[in-house]
Design a protein around this motif. Structure first.
Motif, mmCIF file in Angstrom:
data_model
loop_
_atom_site.group_PDB
_atom_site.id
_atom_site.type_symbol
_atom_site.label_atom_id
_atom_site.label_comp_id
_atom_site.label_asym_id
_atom_site.label_seq_id
_atom_site.Cartn_x
_atom_site.Cartn_y
_atom_site.Cartn_z
ATOM 1 N N PRO A 1 37.920 35.131 40.907
ATOM 2 C CA PRO A 1 38.411 34.748 42.242
ATOM 3 C C PRO A 1 39.785 34.059 42.147
ATOM 4 O O PRO A 1 39.954 33.121 41.360
ATOM 5 C CB PRO A 1 37.347 33.770 42.753
ATOM 6 C CG PRO A 1 36.151 34.016 41.912
ATOM 7 C CD PRO A 1 36.648 34.463 40.581
ATOM 8 N N GLY B 1 40.106 33.187 46.876
ATOM 9 C CA GLY B 1 38.744 33.701 46.726
ATOM 10 C C GLY B 1 38.679 35.208 46.596
ATOM 11 O O GLY B 1 37.584 35.782 46.603
ATOM 12 N N ARG B 2 39.842 35.864 46.468
ATOM 13 C CA ARG B 2 39.863 37.321 46.345
ATOM 14 C C ARG B 2 39.947 37.713 44.870
ATOM 15 O O ARG B 2 40.435 36.930 44.043
ATOM 16 C CB ARG B 2 41.056 37.897 47.108
ATOM 17 C CG ARG B 2 41.021 37.618 48.610
ATOM 18 C CD ARG B 2 42.267 38.131 49.289
ATOM 19 N NE ARG B 2 43.475 37.517 48.724
ATOM 20 C CZ ARG B 2 44.715 37.764 49.152
ATOM 21 N NH1 ARG B 2 44.910 38.625 50.131
ATOM 22 N NH2 ARG B 2 45.749 37.164 48.597
#
Length: 424
Positions: free
Chosen positions: A206, A210-211
């Motif tokens: 992440p 958070g990607r």
């Protein structure tokens, strides 16, 4: 055994039509060229565990055409299979999902009539009394072997069918729970490994939003040592960037006071595929620990088997010592044992690939010290640990529970067989 039960023998059961014994095919019947990577598994002594069959990538297979040509060696659910040589005191029950597998050349198959519970007989054969009988009556000066004549004399004690089924049900309940825990552990390990691969191999950990880092365009930098791109800020280094490498030793066998103590003593033979190890075959004393070159390694130390059975990994479930055929990796401060475990597995994979074409028969310290890996910053390791450590704790708990269940089953087994304990 229970003197109130009927004593018979395997030979007598065969003469009465209540049992049949089939030895595996000799080389003249099943040639090496018929083994393949496709078809059904061939069950030999290596696949026969205590009560169950365990196949691996190395288990050979045969095709349907071979099964049709040699139907007498096709296994059915409920068959009991033995090893013909070596570990002859082990036997396994063929499960419903294993029906159709093929008996190997060093295996023996026992098939019983419907009025005899094969699970009960399998447990009786796993009792220490029968195991001792098999070893004492086996042939072979170097490796114990069984043949038809020996098995004909094998004594069997049979209660009525109802009592057989009750005893088998009690003992099977232990094995069902052990199997359930093993399947849970396998799923938890697979989930943890998938996450590790996603974060540390594919670099999709992440990012700050958070990607997934790489897939979302995170900066990648070419590393000339690793000859590939790695995330910006990561380094190439050996595993010693995150762990200390330690060796073991063995107290002299000439001093009996060094052995049979309370300290588990890990060797490659203790690596049985479980992530965690709480008990070992050998134990040493405090004096043996002090007066040898081994050390006491703390809980969650990663053991690597370096000779004999090479490249297997185990986490110490409790403090234990280790012999010189292994290496130990102790995580440095702030590094999770869960990350170190999978990083060590990645290291072993690199060594296996590197040795492709030659025999991977040992690991030396230089292999560990000079193999370069992509090492992340500690923040990513900490986030991984936050997710995975609870799964590893569950695996540890299940492993310990299985150890207790196995001890209780093995304690109960002879008492059920000799009548000290009865099932109402």
């Amino acid at each position: 055994m229970n003197t109130n039960w009927i004593k018979t023998s395997l030979g007598e059961l065969q003469r009465n039509g209540r049992a049949s014994v089939q030895t595996g095919p000799f080389g003249t019947m099943l040639k090496a060229a018929e083994y393949s990577n496709f078809g059904v598994p061939v069950i030999s002594v290596g696949e026969i565990q205590s009560g169950y069959l365990l196949i691996s990538d190395r288990t050979p297979k045969v095709s349907d055409s071979t099964k049709k040509r040699l139907p007498q060696f096709v296994l059915k659910a409920g068959d009991i299979v033995f090893g013909r040589k070596g570990a002859i005191n082990r036997n396994a029950i063929v499960g419903e999902d294993q029906a159709g597998w093929f008996l190997g050349s060093d295996g023996i198959r026992l098939r019983l009539s419907d009025d005899i519970d094969s699970v009960f007989v399998s447990y009786q054969f796993r009792s220490s009394a029968v195991g001792k009988w098999l070893l004492q009556n086996s042939s072979g000066s170097i490796m114990p072997s069984l043949n038809q004549k020996i098995l004909d004399r094998l004594p069997i004690w049979l209660p009525n069918t109802g009592e057989q089924q009750k005893i088998a049900a009690v003992l099977s309940a232990f094995d069902a729970k052990i199997d359930c825990n093993n399947r849970i552990n396998a799923e938890l390990e697979a989930m943890a490994k998938t996450l590790y691969d996603y974060w540390f191999v594919q670099f999709d950990f992440p990012d700050q939003n958070g990607r997934p880092y790489k897939s979302s365009g995170g900066k990648m930098v070419y590393n000339p040592t690793l000859k590939r791109e790695i995330p910006a800020g990561w380094e190439d280094s050996s595993i010693l960037a995150v762990a200390d490498l330690l060796g073991g030793g063995t107290p002299t066998k000439k001093k009996p006071e060094y052995w049979n103590g309370a300290i588990p003593f890990f060797t490659p033979t203790d690596a049985d595929g479980s992530i965690y190890k709480f008990a070992t075959a050998d134990y040493i004393t405090e004096e043996g620990l002090r007066k040898s070159s081994t050390k006491l390694f703390g809980k969650n130390t990663v053991f690597i088997t370096a000779r004999g059975s090479v490249g297997k990994l185990v986490l110490a479930g409790v403090d234990m010592a280790m012999n010189q055929s292994c290496y130990a990796l102790q995580a440095k401060s702030g590094i999770s044992h869960t990350y170190l475990f999978f990083l060590t597995r990645e290291l072993i994979h690199h060594l296996e690939v590197k040795s492709s074409g030659s025999v991977f028969n040992s690991i030396v310290s230089n292999d560990i010290e000079f193999t370069k890996l992509a090492i992340p910053d500690t923040a990513v390791v900490e986030r991984f640990a936050a997710v995975v450590e609870s799964a590893f704790q569950r695996i540890a708990n299940n492993t310990l529970e299985n150890q207790h269940l196995t001890q209780l089953r093995d304690w109960l087994l002879p008492m059920l067989m000799n009548g000290q304990v009865t099932v109402e």
